[in-house]
Design a protein around this motif. Structure first.
Motif, PDB file in Angstrom:
ATOM      1  N   VAL A  56      -5.607 -29.028  21.418  1.00  0.00           N
ATOM      2  CA  VAL A  56      -4.741 -28.134  22.176  1.00  0.00           C
ATOM      3  C   VAL A  56      -3.421 -27.967  21.419  1.00  0.00           C
ATOM      4  CG1 VAL A  56      -3.495 -27.786  24.333  1.00  0.00           C
ATOM      5  CG2 VAL A  56      -5.772 -28.828  24.369  1.00  0.00           C
ATOM      6  N   TYR A  57      -3.019 -26.719  21.240  1.00  0.00           N
ATOM      7  CA  TYR A  57      -1.769 -26.396  20.564  1.00  0.00           C
ATOM      8  C   TYR A  57      -0.944 -25.481  21.466  1.00  0.00           C
ATOM      9  CZ  TYR A  57      -4.610 -27.987  16.660  1.00  0.00           C
ATOM     10  OH  TYR A  57      -5.434 -28.723  15.850  1.00  0.00           O
ATOM     11  N   THR A  58       0.351 -25.698  21.482  1.00  0.00           N
ATOM     12  CA  THR A  58       1.209 -24.879  22.330  1.00  0.00           C
ATOM     13  C   THR A  58       2.467 -24.455  21.574  1.00  0.00           C
ATOM     14  OG1 THR A  58       2.385 -26.802  23.247  1.00  0.00           O
ATOM     15  CG2 THR A  58       0.425 -26.027  24.436  1.00  0.00           C
ATOM     16  N   ALA A  59       3.008 -23.317  21.980  1.00  0.00           N
ATOM     17  CA  ALA A  59       4.259 -22.803  21.426  1.00  0.00           C
ATOM     18  C   ALA A  59       5.099 -22.275  22.585  1.00  0.00           C
ATOM     19  CB  ALA A  59       3.998 -21.719  20.390  1.00  0.00           C
ATOM     20  N   ASN A  60       5.696 -23.180  23.312  1.00  0.00           N
ATOM     21  CA  ASN A  60       6.607 -22.857  24.405  1.00  0.00           C
ATOM     22  C   ASN A  60       5.998 -21.931  25.454  1.00  0.00           C
ATOM     23  OD1 ASN A  60       8.676 -24.290  22.965  1.00  0.00           O
ATOM     24  ND2 ASN A  60       8.982 -22.471  21.705  1.00  0.00           N
ATOM     25  N   PRO A  61       4.810 -22.253  25.955  1.00  0.00           N
ATOM     26  CA  PRO A  61       4.248 -21.400  27.017  1.00  0.00           C
ATOM     27  C   PRO A  61       5.094 -21.494  28.274  1.00  0.00           C
ATOM     28  CG  PRO A  61       2.996 -23.436  26.838  1.00  0.00           C
ATOM     29  CD  PRO A  61       3.961 -23.432  25.686  1.00  0.00           C
ATOM     30  N   SER A  62       5.129 -20.408  29.030  1.00  0.00           N
ATOM     31  CA  SER A  62       5.847 -20.432  30.297  1.00  0.00           C
ATOM     32  C   SER A  62       5.136 -21.374  31.259  1.00  0.00           C
ATOM     33  CB  SER A  62       5.915 -19.030  30.891  1.00  0.00           C
ATOM     34  OG  SER A  62       4.604 -18.532  31.135  1.00  0.00           O
ATOM     35  N   ALA A  63       5.881 -21.854  32.229  1.00  0.00           N
ATOM     36  CA  ALA A  63       5.310 -22.799  33.191  1.00  0.00           C
ATOM     37  C   ALA A  63       4.157 -22.181  33.969  1.00  0.00           C
ATOM     38  CB  ALA A  63       6.397 -23.285  34.145  1.00  0.00           C
ATOM     39  N   ASP A  64       4.257 -20.869  34.269  1.00  0.00           N
ATOM     40  CA  ASP A  64       3.198 -20.248  35.062  1.00  0.00           C
ATOM     41  C   ASP A  64       1.911 -20.091  34.264  1.00  0.00           C
ATOM     42  OD1 ASP A  64       4.596 -18.416  33.513  1.00  0.00           O
ATOM     43  OD2 ASP A  64       5.094 -17.086  35.176  1.00  0.00           O
ATOM     44  N   SER A  66       1.056 -22.136  31.696  1.00  0.00           N
ATOM     45  CA  SER A  66       0.568 -23.505  31.533  1.00  0.00           C
ATOM     46  C   SER A  66      -0.153 -23.979  32.777  1.00  0.00           C
ATOM     47  CB  SER A  66       1.733 -24.452  31.219  1.00  0.00           C
ATOM     48  OG  SER A  66       2.276 -24.187  29.949  1.00  0.00           O
ATOM     49  N   ALA A  67       0.357 -23.593  33.934  1.00  0.00           N
ATOM     50  CA  ALA A  67      -0.256 -24.033  35.179  1.00  0.00           C
ATOM     51  C   ALA A  67      -1.681 -23.515  35.331  1.00  0.00           C
ATOM     52  CB  ALA A  67       0.591 -23.583  36.371  1.00  0.00           C
ATOM     53  N   VAL A  68      -1.962 -22.351  34.747  1.00  0.00           N
ATOM     54  CA  VAL A  68      -3.296 -21.767  34.851  1.00  0.00           C
ATOM     55  C   VAL A  68      -4.261 -22.409  33.863  1.00  0.00           C
ATOM     56  CG1 VAL A  68      -4.637 -19.642  34.584  1.00  0.00           C
ATOM     57  CG2 VAL A  68      -2.389 -19.574  35.682  1.00  0.00           C
ATOM     58  N   TYR A  69      -3.802 -22.665  32.632  1.00  0.00           N
ATOM     59  CA  TYR A  69      -4.731 -23.027  31.564  1.00  0.00           C
ATOM     60  C   TYR A  69      -4.670 -24.488  31.133  1.00  0.00           C
ATOM     61  CZ  TYR A  69      -5.602 -18.059  31.276  1.00  0.00           C
ATOM     62  OH  TYR A  69      -5.961 -16.771  31.587  1.00  0.00           O
ATOM     63  N   LEU A  70      -3.629 -25.198  31.512  1.00  0.00           N
ATOM     64  CA  LEU A  70      -3.490 -26.586  31.078  1.00  0.00           C
ATOM     65  C   LEU A  70      -2.929 -27.444  32.198  1.00  0.00           C
ATOM     66  CD1 LEU A  70      -1.728 -26.159  27.589  1.00  0.00           C
ATOM     67  CD2 LEU A  70      -4.158 -26.601  27.979  1.00  0.00           C
ATOM     68  N   ASP A  71      -3.374 -28.676  32.248  1.00  0.00           N
ATOM     69  CA  ASP A  71      -2.642 -29.702  32.982  1.00  0.00           C
ATOM     70  C   ASP A  71      -2.821 -31.008  32.221  1.00  0.00           C
ATOM     71  OD1 ASP A  71      -5.079 -30.892  33.751  1.00  0.00           O
ATOM     72  OD2 ASP A  71      -5.078 -29.940  35.707  1.00  0.00           O
ATOM     73  N   ASP A  72      -2.380 -32.115  32.789  1.00  0.00           N
ATOM     74  CA  ASP A  72      -2.426 -33.369  32.050  1.00  0.00           C
ATOM     75  C   ASP A  72      -3.841 -33.785  31.692  1.00  0.00           C
ATOM     76  OD1 ASP A  72       0.303 -33.514  32.177  1.00  0.00           O
ATOM     77  OD2 ASP A  72       0.331 -34.820  33.951  1.00  0.00           O
ATOM     78  N   ASP A  73      -4.795 -33.429  32.513  1.00  0.00           N
ATOM     79  CA  ASP A  73      -6.158 -33.933  32.337  1.00  0.00           C
ATOM     80  C   ASP A  73      -7.155 -32.906  31.825  1.00  0.00           C
ATOM     81  OD1 ASP A  73      -5.377 -36.458  33.360  1.00  0.00           O
ATOM     82  OD2 ASP A  73      -5.546 -35.649  35.393  1.00  0.00           O
ATOM     83  N   ASP A 121      -4.676  -7.812  36.694  1.00  0.00           N
ATOM     84  CA  ASP A 121      -3.961  -8.127  37.941  1.00  0.00           C
ATOM     85  C   ASP A 121      -3.571  -9.597  38.014  1.00  0.00           C
ATOM     86  OD1 ASP A 121      -4.276  -5.480  38.736  1.00  0.00           O
ATOM     87  OD2 ASP A 121      -6.193  -5.897  39.721  1.00  0.00           O
ATOM     88  N   ARG A 122      -3.113 -10.132  36.902  1.00  0.00           N
ATOM     89  CA  ARG A 122      -2.674 -11.526  36.865  1.00  0.00           C
ATOM     90  C   ARG A 122      -1.249 -11.573  36.349  1.00  0.00           C
ATOM     91  NH1 ARG A 122      -6.719 -11.851  39.339  1.00  0.00           N
ATOM     92  NH2 ARG A 122      -8.314 -13.491  39.302  1.00  0.00           N
ATOM     93  N   GLN A 123      -0.457 -12.446  36.948  1.00  0.00           N
ATOM     94  CA  GLN A 123       0.921 -12.660  36.518  1.00  0.00           C
ATOM     95  C   GLN A 123       1.088 -14.076  35.981  1.00  0.00           C
ATOM     96  OE1 GLN A 123       3.270 -10.354  36.272  1.00  0.00           O
ATOM     97  NE2 GLN A 123       1.815  -8.827  37.049  1.00  0.00           N
ATOM     98  N   PRO A 124       1.845 -14.217  34.914  1.00  0.00           N
ATOM     99  CA  PRO A 124       2.459 -13.159  34.118  1.00  0.00           C
ATOM    100  C   PRO A 124       1.415 -12.410  33.295  1.00  0.00           C
ATOM    101  CG  PRO A 124       2.742 -15.252  33.011  1.00  0.00           C
ATOM    102  CD  PRO A 124       2.109 -15.560  34.339  1.00  0.00           C
TER     103      PRO A 124
END
Length: 405
Positions: A56-64, A66-73, A121-124
């Protein structure tokens, strides 16, 4: 003038634009998954898999996001339905199914590139760029690990250095990549694959209402109504076509290309698909938005300016000047700028091609006086011969460049 939505332009203002090579119109995508399909949307399968089992690689994703595609587990992993149907025994399909702890789906619609899918129809607003090992234009559209990781690396570095670029420059950030570890450690090239999440909000954020217009939509015909006027002529209106095209499109793109090269060593690919225009209500172009950060990187330039490569992997590192000509002379010049010139010459009297090329050459020489250190003297392009990974070799056309000295 009412400008259609970005999704409509992506899907249905692309007619007649795929003429830049003999391969351009080729697609192995099934009809339901093509951009010009009558199908409004389709469901993209999503699989919840243990995050610790993936890369998993990230570059400052917004919290919203991240909430859809990633969590701790866990991480959400997307597989194109054509891949599931046509490649059920693929080892990475099998591994996804074996790891899966939950399933879902996301309504998506294809962009002009087929494998990049807009979430509906998804935000963001965001898009998913998925593995698609079927031929579209010149290549199979795979999403290999090193490509994903590098896109995230470039997005992060470009975001951090955005202050080096002018206010008319914007880009679409690549913020999350999820991919499998390599299952074949003896392979000559890692073929493990994954998916990428692209934030569709141009960065830096600005206030005000704008429409997003992909570059090809300026000269593409409407799929449903081929007699619809070109969007470029609509935007020009009663204005001077030469000044409009130079000052709002060509010269800013050249400045952006040179700035990204000088400050980062990046070789942007500003053809009609990778350039998006922010258009205000008064039909003026406010910014140019660049997308697709799987760019070539000139390591010679990075060494010259003392820029570290510690945050990069080995993908698309360049120690030569051939690819520079391909992206600048052919992708930008032949495949994009020439199409804009063709529209202008067909619709406005008193213009010639040199009216456009001459100021572009002069601007390039002025802002990039050391260009001969990094560019070849002639135009290079892809050969029909290919290497063992099915990538075309480069060949010297022997032609003098039109859009640079």
């Amino acid at each position: 003038m009412q400008i259609p939505s970005l999704i409509y332009l992506e899907r249905y203002r692309n007619e007649g634009t795929r003429t830049y090579s003999s391969h351009a119109a080729t697609t192995e995508a099934r009809e339901d998954y093509r951009p010009d399909s009558n199908r409004d949307r389709f469901d993209l399968p999503l699989f919840a898999v243990p995050r610790e089992q993936m890369l998993v690689y990230t570059a400052n994703p917004s919290a919203d996001l991240s909430a859809v595609y990633l969590d701790d587990d866990k991480a959400m992993f997307a597989i194109h339905p054509q891949v599931l149907d046509a490649c059920p025994q693929d080892p990475y399909v099998q591994r996804t199914l074996n790891l899966c702890t939950g399933r879902g789906s996301l309504p998506v619609t294809p962009s002009s590139s087929t494998r990049t899918l807009f979430a509906v129809d998804r935000q963001p607003p965001h898009a998913l760029k998925v593995h698609f090992p079927f031929r579209v234009s010149r290549y199979d559209r795979r999403m290999r690990h090193e490509v994903l990781e590098q896109a995230i690396n470039v997005s992060r570095e470009l975001e951090a250095g955005i202050g080096l670029l002018d206010p008319r420059f914007a880009f679409l950030r690549e913020v999350i990549a999820v991919c499998h570890p390599n299952l074949d450690v003896g392979s000559a090239r890692e073929e493990n694959w994954g998916c990428l999440i692209r934030d569709m909000r141009p960065f830096p954020a600005t206030r005000g209402s704008t429409r997003l217009v992909p570059g090809f939509a300026l000269y593409g015909r409407d799929f449903y109504d081929p007699e619809t006027p070109f969007l470029l002529t609509d935007l020009i209106g009663d204005g001077d076509p030469l000044l409009f095209v130079l000052e709002n499109i060509m010269l800013p793109i050249i400045h952006h290309w040179v700035a990204c090269f000088l400050h980062f060593g990046y070789l942007l690919e500003p053809h009609g698909q990778n350039v998006i225009f922010e258009v205000r209500k008064d039909n003026l172009i406010s910014r140019i938005v660049h997308r697709d950060l799987s760019v070539g990187i000139d390591m010679r330039r990075r060494r010259d300016i003392g820029l570290s490569d510690s945050q990069l992997n080995g993908y698309n590192r360049m120690e030569h000047d051939k690819f520079h000509s391909i992206v600048y002379d052919r992708f930008m010049g032949s495949h994009f700028f020439d199409r804009l010139v063709d529209v202008c010459l067909d619709h406005y009297e008193g213009l010639c091609r040199e009216d456009f090329t001459r100021p572009c050459k002069e601007a390039f020489a002025s802002i990039f006086p050391e260009h001969r250190k990094y560019f070849p003297a002639t135009v290079w392009y892809f050969s029909e011969s290919r290497d063992r990974f099915n990538k075309p070799f480069y060949e010297d056309t022997g032609l003098a460049p039109d859009w640079r000295p």
